[in-house]
Design a protein around this motif. Structure first.
Motif, PDB file in Angstrom:
ATOM      1  N   THR A 162       0.986  -1.066   0.198  1.00 14.71           N
ATOM      2  CA  THR A 162       0.086   0.039  -0.080  1.00 14.71           C
ATOM      3  C   THR A 162       0.968   1.224   0.122  1.00 14.71           C
ATOM      4  OG1 THR A 162      -0.083   0.206   2.389  1.00 14.71           O
ATOM      5  CG2 THR A 162      -1.840  -1.165   1.435  1.00 14.71           C
ATOM      6  N   GLU A 163       0.254   2.330  -0.360  1.00 19.70           N
ATOM      7  CA  GLU A 163       0.962   3.604  -0.398  1.00 19.70           C
ATOM      8  C   GLU A 163       1.528   4.099   1.217  1.00 19.70           C
ATOM      9  OE1 GLU A 163       1.836   5.513  -2.788  1.00 19.70           O
ATOM     10  OE2 GLU A 163       1.256   4.030  -4.055  1.00 19.70           O
ATOM     11  N   LEU A 164       0.842   3.524   2.147  1.00 19.91           N
ATOM     12  CA  LEU A 164       1.215   3.929   3.515  1.00 19.91           C
ATOM     13  C   LEU A 164       2.498   2.927   4.047  1.00 19.91           C
ATOM     14  CD1 LEU A 164       0.990   5.310   6.305  1.00 19.91           C
ATOM     15  CD2 LEU A 164      -0.667   3.880   6.905  1.00 19.91           C
ATOM     16  N   GLU A 165       2.358   1.666   3.416  1.00 21.67           N
ATOM     17  CA  GLU A 165       3.391   0.902   3.818  1.00 21.67           C
ATOM     18  C   GLU A 165       4.771   1.415   3.112  1.00 21.67           C
ATOM     19  OE1 GLU A 165       1.565  -3.620   4.848  1.00 21.67           O
ATOM     20  OE2 GLU A 165       2.237  -3.142   2.661  1.00 21.67           O
ATOM     21  N   LYS A 166       4.483   1.828   1.948  1.00 21.42           N
ATOM     22  CA  LYS A 166       5.734   2.262   1.112  1.00 21.42           C
ATOM     23  C   LYS A 166       6.238   3.619   1.707  1.00 21.42           C
ATOM     24  CE  LYS A 166       3.949   0.649  -3.405  1.00 21.42           C
ATOM     25  NZ  LYS A 166       3.491   0.854  -4.637  1.00 21.42           N
ATOM     26  N   LYS A 167       5.502   4.465   2.229  1.00 20.99           N
ATOM     27  CA  LYS A 167       6.023   5.546   2.928  1.00 20.99           C
ATOM     28  C   LYS A 167       6.731   5.356   4.314  1.00 20.99           C
ATOM     29  CE  LYS A 167       5.879   9.475   2.150  1.00 20.99           C
ATOM     30  NZ  LYS A 167       6.917  10.232   1.727  1.00 20.99           N
ATOM     31  N   LEU A 168       6.268   4.376   5.097  1.00 23.57           N
ATOM     32  CA  LEU A 168       6.889   3.871   6.016  1.00 23.57           C
ATOM     33  C   LEU A 168       8.192   3.154   5.916  1.00 23.57           C
ATOM     34  CD1 LEU A 168       3.703   2.298   7.994  1.00 23.57           C
ATOM     35  CD2 LEU A 168       4.924   4.564   8.497  1.00 23.57           C
ATOM     36  N   VAL A 169       8.164   2.392   4.872  1.00 24.06           N
ATOM     37  CA  VAL A 169       9.513   1.871   4.356  1.00 24.06           C
ATOM     38  C   VAL A 169      10.586   2.895   3.864  1.00 24.06           C
ATOM     39  CG1 VAL A 169      10.474   0.299   2.486  1.00 24.06           C
ATOM     40  CG2 VAL A 169       8.450  -0.648   4.066  1.00 24.06           C
ATOM     41  N   GLU A 170      10.045   3.814   3.225  1.00 27.96           N
ATOM     42  CA  GLU A 170      10.912   4.898   2.798  1.00 27.96           C
ATOM     43  C   GLU A 170      11.594   5.467   4.307  1.00 27.96           C
ATOM     44  OE1 GLU A 170      10.286   9.235   0.929  1.00 27.96           O
ATOM     45  OE2 GLU A 170       9.161   7.576  -0.014  1.00 27.96           O
ATOM     46  N   ILE A 171      10.778   5.804   5.060  1.00 27.17           N
ATOM     47  CA  ILE A 171      11.280   6.728   6.187  1.00 27.17           C
ATOM     48  C   ILE A 171      12.118   5.721   7.010  1.00 27.17           C
ATOM     49  CG2 ILE A 171      10.652   7.561   8.327  1.00 27.17           C
ATOM     50  CD1 ILE A 171       8.240   8.757   6.979  1.00 27.17           C
ATOM     51  N   TRP A 172      11.810   4.514   7.269  1.00 24.72           N
ATOM     52  CA  TRP A 172      12.802   3.656   7.901  1.00 24.72           C
ATOM     53  C   TRP A 172      14.029   3.338   7.215  1.00 24.72           C
ATOM     54  CZ3 TRP A 172      10.747  -1.252  11.101  1.00 24.72           C
ATOM     55  CH2 TRP A 172       9.647  -0.766  11.969  1.00 24.72           C
ATOM     56  N   GLN A 173      13.943   3.298   5.982  1.00 23.20           N
ATOM     57  CA  GLN A 173      15.318   3.009   5.177  1.00 23.20           C
ATOM     58  C   GLN A 173      16.169   4.171   5.265  1.00 23.20           C
ATOM     59  OE1 GLN A 173      13.832  -0.040   1.654  1.00 23.20           O
ATOM     60  NE2 GLN A 173      13.884   2.049   1.183  1.00 23.20           N
ATOM     61  N   GLU A 174      15.531   5.304   5.351  1.00 27.06           N
ATOM     62  CA  GLU A 174      16.395   6.623   5.281  1.00 27.06           C
ATOM     63  C   GLU A 174      17.052   6.795   6.922  1.00 27.06           C
ATOM     64  OE1 GLU A 174      15.817  11.642   5.428  1.00 27.06           O
ATOM     65  OE2 GLU A 174      13.901  10.310   4.502  1.00 27.06           O
ATOM     66  N   VAL A 175      16.179   6.434   8.009  1.00 27.49           N
ATOM     67  CA  VAL A 175      16.653   6.907   9.163  1.00 27.49           C
ATOM     68  C   VAL A 175      17.671   5.671   9.557  1.00 27.49           C
ATOM     69  CG1 VAL A 175      16.092   6.990  11.530  1.00 27.49           C
ATOM     70  CG2 VAL A 175      14.562   8.192  10.058  1.00 27.49           C
ATOM     71  N   LEU A 176      17.249   4.466   9.198  1.00 28.27           N
ATOM     72  CA  LEU A 176      18.033   2.983   9.687  1.00 28.27           C
ATOM     73  C   LEU A 176      19.016   3.031   8.991  1.00 28.27           C
ATOM     74  CD1 LEU A 176      15.144   1.003  10.684  1.00 28.27           C
ATOM     75  CD2 LEU A 176      16.690   2.278  12.358  1.00 28.27           C
ATOM     76  N   GLU A 177      19.116   3.587   7.838  1.00 30.44           N
ATOM     77  CA  GLU A 177      20.541   3.468   6.814  1.00 30.44           C
ATOM     78  C   GLU A 177      20.513   2.003   6.392  1.00 30.44           C
ATOM     79  OE1 GLU A 177      23.917   5.209   8.515  1.00 30.44           O
ATOM     80  OE2 GLU A 177      22.886   7.303   8.649  1.00 30.44           O
ATOM     81  N   VAL A 178      19.377   1.570   5.884  1.00 30.26           N
ATOM     82  CA  VAL A 178      19.349   0.155   5.394  1.00 30.26           C
ATOM     83  C   VAL A 178      18.832   0.137   3.926  1.00 30.26           C
ATOM     84  CG1 VAL A 178      18.445  -2.234   5.717  1.00 30.26           C
ATOM     85  CG2 VAL A 178      19.192  -1.024   7.729  1.00 30.26           C
ATOM     86  N   GLU A 179      19.435  -0.545   3.037  1.00 30.05           N
ATOM     87  CA  GLU A 179      19.252  -0.364   1.565  1.00 30.05           C
ATOM     88  C   GLU A 179      17.808  -0.708   1.351  1.00 30.05           C
ATOM     89  OE1 GLU A 179      20.941  -1.519  -2.645  1.00 30.05           O
ATOM     90  OE2 GLU A 179      22.147  -1.189  -1.065  1.00 30.05           O
ATOM     91  N   ARG A 180      17.179  -2.058   1.938  1.00 26.11           N
ATOM     92  CA  ARG A 180      16.030  -2.670   1.608  1.00 26.11           C
ATOM     93  C   ARG A 180      15.522  -3.128   3.081  1.00 26.11           C
ATOM     94  NH1 ARG A 180      14.691  -7.733  -2.199  1.00 26.11           N
ATOM     95  NH2 ARG A 180      15.707  -9.177  -0.721  1.00 26.11           N
TER      96      ARG A 180
END
Length: 384
Positions: free
Chosen positions: A78-96
Motif C-alpha cells: 500500500t501507499e502507507l506501507e511504502k511511505k513507512l518503508v521509505e522513512i525507515w530506510q532513510e533513518v536506519l540507513e538500510v538499503e532494503r
C-alpha cells in the motif's frame, strides 16, 4: 556492542532450548523492562564461549547479525506501507527493508525512534509517539496501528506521548521543554517514572501558543486537577500556561520546575544577536549530547532556539498561581536564588537534584532525578 560510528547497542547472546524463540523473549522482556533496557539485538548461539578460567569469553562473541534481516523479503503493497518503508530506510540507513523486518534487529534504538517519529508526524500529519515505534516493531504492525480509529482521531503534532503505557487519566504529567524546543528530551525520564503518563508539548512559535497547549491538554484530560512540568526555559512557559489555565477556570494542582527561574526583566536584544546566541547554544547542546541533538538537525535546532529566545526575551513572569510550585535545582545552581515562592499563593518547595544543568535528563543523573521527581509526584501531588 559498538558499531563503526562508535554507537553503543545493547545485545543479548542466548542459547535457546527451543529454536526461534527470540521474538517470544523480546516480547517477554518488553513486558518486564523499560524500552531502553530491552536488547536491540538478540543473538542465538549453540553454546556460550568460555575462557580457560570458565568465564564468558566476550572477545569470542560475534558481531550481532540481526538475523531477522535475512528472513524472506516481504515488499510493501500500500501507499502507507511504502511511505513507512521509505522513512525507515532513510533513518536506519538500510538499503532494503521489508514490511516484516523488525525495527530493533535493523539497528533501531531510542534516538532512531525519535527521528522516525518526527518524520512520520510531518509526512502523515498525525501524531505518532516514540512508544508506538517500540510497540509496533515492523512496518506491517505499525501500518495497522496507523489505520486504527484512535490514531486517525489523534492529538496534534506538538504533543508527544512519552511513556509506553497509559495510566489513569488523573496520573498525567504535561511537560514543556527547555530552549531546544523539543519535548522528546523528556523521553528517558518518562521511562523511569512508573505509574504516570508523561506527555511532551513542543515549543510553539505562535502568539496563541498557550491556547494551543490548553486545547491539547484538555483533549487528553478533560478535567483537572492538572500537573505540569517544565525544564529550564520551559519553567517560565509552564508558569504562564498554568496562569492562563487558572484564568479559564481549570484547576492546576502543581508545577514541577526543573532548574529554571522566572523571567523578571525584558531583554532588549536584536534579532541578529538572538540568532548568533541560538547558534552558540546549539553548538553547546551538540558538545554536551551529540547523540540526542544531532538527530534533530542543526538548522532546525537553531531556528527553534532562536524563536524560543525571542519569546522569552519579551516575557516577564508576574502575578500568582494557586498551584503548588516544586523547584528542583541542579548541582551547579544549588546556591542560586530563585523567586518562584513569590509567584504562588500556595506551597513552594525546593529540592536538590542531581547533575549539572544540562545533564539532569541524561546519563546517570536522569535515574536519580526520576526517583526524586516520582517521589514529589507521589507524596506532594497525589498524597501517596
Amino acid at each position: 556492542w559498538k558499531d563503526s560510528e562508535n554507537e553503543t547497542y545493547l545485545c543479548a547472546y542466548v542459547v535457546f532450548r527451543n529454536s526461534d524463540a527470540s521474538t517470544e523473549l523480546r516480547d517477554y522482556l518488553s513486558q518486564k523492562l523499560p524500552a531502553y533496557m530491552v536488547p536491540l539485538f538478540i543473538e542465538e548461539l549453540d553454546i556460550i564461549p568460555l575462557t580457560s578460567n570458565g568465564k564468558i569469553d566476550r572477545r569470542a562473541l560475534s558481531k550481532p547479525t540481526g538475523a531477522d534481516q535475512f528472513k524472506e523479503y516481504v515488499a510493501p503493497t500500500t501507499e502507507l506501507e511504502k511511505k513507512l518503508v521509505e522513512i525507515w530506510q532513510e533513518v536506519l540507513e538500510v538499503e532494503r527493508i521489508g514490511v516484516t523486518d523488525n525495527f530493533f534487529n535493523l539497528g533501531g534504538h531510542s534516538l532512531k525512534a525519535i527521528l522516525i517519529s518526527s518524520k512520520l508526524n510531518k509526512a502523515l500529519e498525525i501524531e505518532i509517539g516514540v512508544p508506538a515505534i517500540f510497540k509496533y516493531q515492523t512496518v506491517r504492525e505499525l501500518n495497522k496501528y496507523l489505520l486504527s480509529t484512535d490514531v486517525q482521531q489523534g492529538i496534534s503534532q506538538i504533543t508527544t506521548l512519552l511513556t509506553e503505557k497509559s495510566y489513569s487519566t488523573n496520573s498525567n504529567v504535561f511537560c514543556l521543554p527547555p530552549v531546544s524546543g523539543y519535548s522528546t528530551i523528556f523521553f528517558e525520564l518518562a521511562q523511569l517514572i512508573d505509574g504516570y503518563t508523561l506527555y511532551g508539548l513542543d515549543y510553539v512559535h505562535k502568539e496563541d501558543r498557550l491556547q494551543q497547549y490548553i486545547n491539547q491538554i484538555v483533549n487528553i484530560q478533560n478535567e483537572g486537577p492538572y500537573l505540569l512540568m517544565g525544564y529550564s526555559a520551559g519553567c517560565p512557559l509552564v508558569f504562564e500556561l498554568a496562569k492562563e489555565m487558572e484564568k479559564q477556570g481549570y484547576e492546576v494542582s502543581d508545577l514541577i520546575m526543573l532548574d529554571g527561574k522566572p523571567r523578571e526583566n525584558v531583554q532588549y536584544i536584536s534579532e541578529n544577536d538572538v540568532k548568533k546566541l541560538a547558534e552558540e547554544s546549539v553548538d553547546v547542546f551538540l558538545r554536551h549530547n551529540k547523540a540526542y541533538f544531532s538527530q534533530i538537525g542543526r538548522l532546525e535546532l537553531v531556528k527553534t532556539v532562536k524563536n524560543y529566545h525571542l519569546y522569552l526575551n519579551k516575557l516577564i513572569n508576574n502575578g500568582q498561581v494557586q498551584a503548588n510550585i516544586h523547584m528542583v535545582r541542579s548541582e551547579e545552581n544549588s546556591n542560586k536564588k530563585v523567586n518562584w515562592f513569590k509567584l504562588t499563593t500556595n506551597e513552594s518547595c525546593e529540592y536538590q537534584g542531581y547533575g549539572d544543568h544540562m545533564e539532569m535528563l541524561f546519563s546517570s543523573h536522569v535515574k536519580r532525578n526520576a526517583r526524586l521527581i516520582g517521589d514529589i509526584i507521589k507524596r506532594k501531588v497525589f498524597n501517596i
